[in-house]
Design a protein around this motif. Structure first.
Motif, short mmCIF file in Angstrom:
data_model
loop_
_atom_site.label_atom_id
_atom_site.label_comp_id
_atom_site.label_asym_id
_atom_site.label_seq_id
_atom_site.Cartn_x
_atom_site.Cartn_y
_atom_site.Cartn_z
N TYR A 35 0.84 -1.20 0.00
CA TYR A 35 0.00 0.00 0.00
C TYR A 35 0.88 1.25 0.00
O TYR A 35 2.00 1.24 0.49
CB TYR A 35 -0.93 0.01 1.23
N THR A 36 0.32 2.35 -0.50
CA THR A 36 1.10 3.59 -0.59
C THR A 36 1.47 4.14 0.78
O THR A 36 2.46 4.87 0.90
CB THR A 36 0.34 4.67 -1.39
N LEU A 103 -14.78 0.04 -2.57
CA LEU A 103 -15.31 1.25 -1.95
C LEU A 103 -14.19 2.17 -1.47
O LEU A 103 -14.20 3.37 -1.73
CB LEU A 103 -16.23 0.89 -0.78
N ASN A 104 -13.20 1.61 -0.78
CA ASN A 104 -12.15 2.42 -0.19
C ASN A 104 -11.08 2.88 -1.18
O ASN A 104 -10.44 3.90 -0.96
CB ASN A 104 -11.51 1.68 0.98
N ILE A 105 -10.90 2.15 -2.26
CA ILE A 105 -9.89 2.54 -3.24
C ILE A 105 -10.50 3.38 -4.36
O ILE A 105 -9.98 4.45 -4.70
CB ILE A 105 -9.17 1.30 -3.80
N ALA A 110 -9.74 6.15 0.27
CA ALA A 110 -9.21 6.15 1.64
C ALA A 110 -7.82 5.54 1.70
O ALA A 110 -7.05 5.86 2.60
CB ALA A 110 -10.17 5.38 2.56
N TRP A 111 -7.51 4.65 0.79
CA TRP A 111 -6.17 4.08 0.69
C TRP A 111 -5.91 3.73 -0.76
O TRP A 111 -6.81 3.78 -1.59
CB TRP A 111 -5.96 2.88 1.61
N ASP A 124 -10.56 -5.89 -9.95
CA ASP A 124 -9.59 -4.89 -9.52
C ASP A 124 -9.33 -4.87 -8.01
O ASP A 124 -9.03 -3.82 -7.45
CB ASP A 124 -9.99 -3.49 -10.00
N ALA A 125 -9.47 -6.00 -7.38
CA ALA A 125 -9.16 -6.10 -5.94
C ALA A 125 -7.74 -6.60 -5.79
O ALA A 125 -7.25 -7.40 -6.60
CB ALA A 125 -10.13 -7.06 -5.25
#
Length: 159
Positions: A35-36, A103-105, A110-111, A124-125
């Motif tokens: 993760y970034t 949802l979060n990406i 959010a991340w 795309d998960a």
């Protein structure tokens, strides 16, 4: 209730939750470099992210397990219907994870994944969170029920 008449489900459920807590914490720290936040976060932010996500993982674990038990378990679980409950819990966990990652990406941003995160085409998960919800529930569930004193080992008892 004496030890001889105690339900088998309670120790199995306790072992499963403890296994899940430890395994999710280890997994969350292990896949942080994908993760970034790994590049931008401080040590404190990384620790908070892993611990925070582990808390969420435990809520998902409890929710998916309880839903699976309500829909597919019975009073004799885990002696019977073990595979049904496990399969349902894994499907629920993986489904929620795919939704949450999207949802979060994509929506809330959010991340974000780093370019080294393997991504599953079409959905795309990230592969790591997807595998997390295949591996940990399955391993934890099998570990949790392995020590139970089963009198019946027939195929139908586990279906």
């Amino acid at each position: 209730m004496t030890a001889a008449t105690a339900p088998e489900w309670l120790p199995a459920l306790r072992r499963y939750i403890v296994f899940a807590a430890v395994a999710h914490l280890v997994w969350e720290f292990a896949h942080l470099p994908l993760y970034t936040i790994w590049l931008t976060g401080t040590a404190g932010e990384l620790a908070f992210a892993a611990i925070h996500c582990t808390g969420g993982d435990l809520l998902i674990t409890l929710s998916t397990t309880m839903l699976a038990l309500v829909l597919f378990g019975n009073a004799e679980w885990p002696r019977v219907r073990t595979r049904r409950v496990l399969a349902a819990a894994v499907v629920f966990g993986v489904s929620y994870t795919i939704f949450s990652e999207w949802l979060n990406i994509e929506v809330q941003q959010a991340w974000a994944y780093r370019d080294i995160m393997p991504v599953i085409p079409v959905i795309d998960a990230g592969l790591s969170p997807f595998l997390q919800w295949l591996v940990i529930p399955t391993a934890g569930y099998l570990w949790a029920i392995r020590r139970l004193p089963w009198q019946t080992s027939t195929k139908s008892a586990h279906g």
